[in-house]
Design a protein around this motif. Sequence first.
Motif, short mmCIF file in Angstrom:
data_model
loop_
_atom_site.label_atom_id
_atom_site.label_comp_id
_atom_site.label_asym_id
_atom_site.label_seq_id
_atom_site.Cartn_x
_atom_site.Cartn_y
_atom_site.Cartn_z
N PRO A 23 0.81 -1.22 0.00
CA PRO A 23 0.00 0.00 0.00
C PRO A 23 0.84 1.27 0.00
N VAL A 24 2.08 1.14 0.52
CA VAL A 24 3.06 2.22 0.51
C VAL A 24 4.40 1.61 0.09
N PHE A 25 5.07 2.21 -0.89
CA PHE A 25 6.36 1.66 -1.29
C PHE A 25 7.30 2.77 -1.76
N TRP A 26 8.58 2.48 -1.73
CA TRP A 26 9.61 3.41 -2.16
C TRP A 26 9.89 3.20 -3.65
N ASP A 27 9.76 4.29 -4.43
CA ASP A 27 10.06 4.24 -5.86
C ASP A 27 11.45 4.83 -6.07
N PRO A 28 12.45 4.01 -6.41
CA PRO A 28 13.82 4.51 -6.53
C PRO A 28 14.00 5.47 -7.68
N ASP A 29 13.17 5.36 -8.73
CA ASP A 29 13.29 6.29 -9.86
C ASP A 29 12.80 7.68 -9.47
N LEU A 30 11.68 7.75 -8.76
CA LEU A 30 11.14 9.03 -8.31
C LEU A 30 11.81 9.52 -7.04
N VAL A 34 5.41 6.23 -2.44
CA VAL A 34 4.13 6.32 -3.15
C VAL A 34 3.07 5.66 -2.28
N VAL A 35 1.99 6.41 -2.01
CA VAL A 35 0.90 5.93 -1.16
C VAL A 35 -0.29 5.62 -2.06
N LEU A 36 -0.77 4.37 -2.03
CA LEU A 36 -1.75 3.90 -3.01
C LEU A 36 -3.13 3.59 -2.43
N GLU A 37 -3.24 3.38 -1.13
CA GLU A 37 -4.53 3.04 -0.55
C GLU A 37 -5.34 4.29 -0.22
N HIS A 38 -6.64 4.22 -0.46
CA HIS A 38 -7.52 5.37 -0.26
C HIS A 38 -7.44 5.93 1.16
N ASP A 39 -7.61 5.07 2.16
CA ASP A 39 -7.66 5.57 3.54
C ASP A 39 -6.34 6.18 3.98
N LEU A 40 -5.22 5.62 3.50
CA LEU A 40 -3.92 6.19 3.84
C LEU A 40 -3.70 7.54 3.15
N VAL A 41 -4.17 7.67 1.91
CA VAL A 41 -4.08 8.95 1.20
C VAL A 41 -4.92 10.00 1.93
#
Length: 399
Positions: A23-30, A34-41
Motif C-alpha cells: 500500500p506504501v512503497f519506495w520508488d527509486p526512480d522518483l 508512493v501511497v496507493l490506498e484510499h484511507d492512507l491517502v
Amino acid sequence: MIFSIDHIDDPYPVLAAAREKHPVFWDPDLRAWVVLEHDLVAMAFKDARFSSDRVSKFRGKFANEKLVPLFNTLSHLMLQQDEPSHTRLRNLIHYAFKRTAVGTYESEIQRLAEELLNPSLTSGRLEFVGEFAVPLPILVISEIVGIPAADRAQVKAWCDAFSVVALNFYANITDAQLNAGAEAVAAFTDYLRTKVTELRAHPKEDILSALVHAEEDGDTLSLDELAANTLLLLNAGNETTTCLLTNGLLALIRNPEAMARLRRDPSLIPNAVEEMLRYDSPIQFMGRLAATDIELGGESIREGDTVLLALGAAGRDPKTFDAPDDLQIDRHPIQHVSFGSGHHICAGLQLARMEGRIAFQSLLETFKDISLATDTIEFATNVNLRCPEAMPLNVTPAS
C-alpha cells in the motif's frame, strides 16, 4: 517508474498491481514514497506531519538563477503552504470567493456550453477537447476571475506552462518545462501588476478585484502572493475541469448503458460527476514531505522524504469501493479524494461540480447520439494531469 508515459493511456492496472503488493512503497526512480490506498491517502492529507511545502526542499535541486522567480512564485501558492500560512492565504482567498457570487454564473455557463455545441448541430462532428472541454472552463474561470476576452488565449498559455511545473517539479520535470514556466510567471506577473493598479483605482465585480481588495485584520495579499494564487485559481478552474469533462465523457462512451441511464434520468448527473472524479481522477498524484519520522502503511518514512499521494490509485481501491474498475453512476457514497481533503481541499470544487453538471446535461440534451470518430485516443504527455489531447466525435442532434 509507476507514473510513466509508457502506461498513460491506462495507468490503473499498474497502480492496482503495485497496491496489491504494498500500500506504501519506495520508488527509486522518483526517489519518493508512493501511497496507493484510499484511507492512507485521505489520512495523509489531514496529517500535519506531511508538509505541503515542497518548494523549500526542491528549489535547491535546480541551480539556474533564472528559475529563482519561478520558485519564489511557487512558494507563495496556497497549496504549498503549511499552517499558519496556509490558513492566512486560504482566508484571504475565501474572502474573495464570498464577495464574488460564483453560483450566479450558472446561466452564463449554460449559455457558453450551448454556444460551443451549436456548430456541431449542423456539422455532426465535434472535436471535444479543442472545441468544448478546453474552451468552456477557461471561458468560465476567466469571466469569474476577471480576465478580459482579448487576453484569455495568452493567459491560458501562461497558465498551462506554469501548471506543468507546479504539478511535477518535485517528481519529474525537464529543463525545457522549467524554462517555459519561468517565462510564463515573469510575463504573467508583469501583466498582473498593471491590472492591480487599475483595480485598486476602479474595483470591479470579479474575483481578481476581490483578491486585490481582500483584507483580514489589516492583512492583504502581496503582488507575488496575488500572482501565484491567481495562477492557481485559473489553473484549478481550467485544466482540471477539462480533464473531468474529457475523461468523464470518454468513460460514458465506453459505458453506453450509463450514458443511456443519464439521458433517462438527468437527476443522476451530479452523482455521476462525483463517480467520474473517482473513476478517473484528473490529478493522479499530489506531493508531500515528511516533516518528521512517520510510520505509514507498515513503512518507516524518514523526515525530509518525499511522499506522493496517488489520487488515481485511491479512487480505485477495492478496500474502499466495491467493483472499483466499474463506472457506477448511482454509486453511494463516493468518498473520493480527487479534490484533496482536509485543509487543502480544493477551493473551487463547487465551481468544478457545477461546470461538470451543466456540461454533461447540455451534451445529453443537445445530442441523442455521441460516439468516437477514431479508434485511437492519444493522451497528453503530462502524467499527473492526465486526459486525452484530442477526442473527435460523431454527434447526432437530439431534434
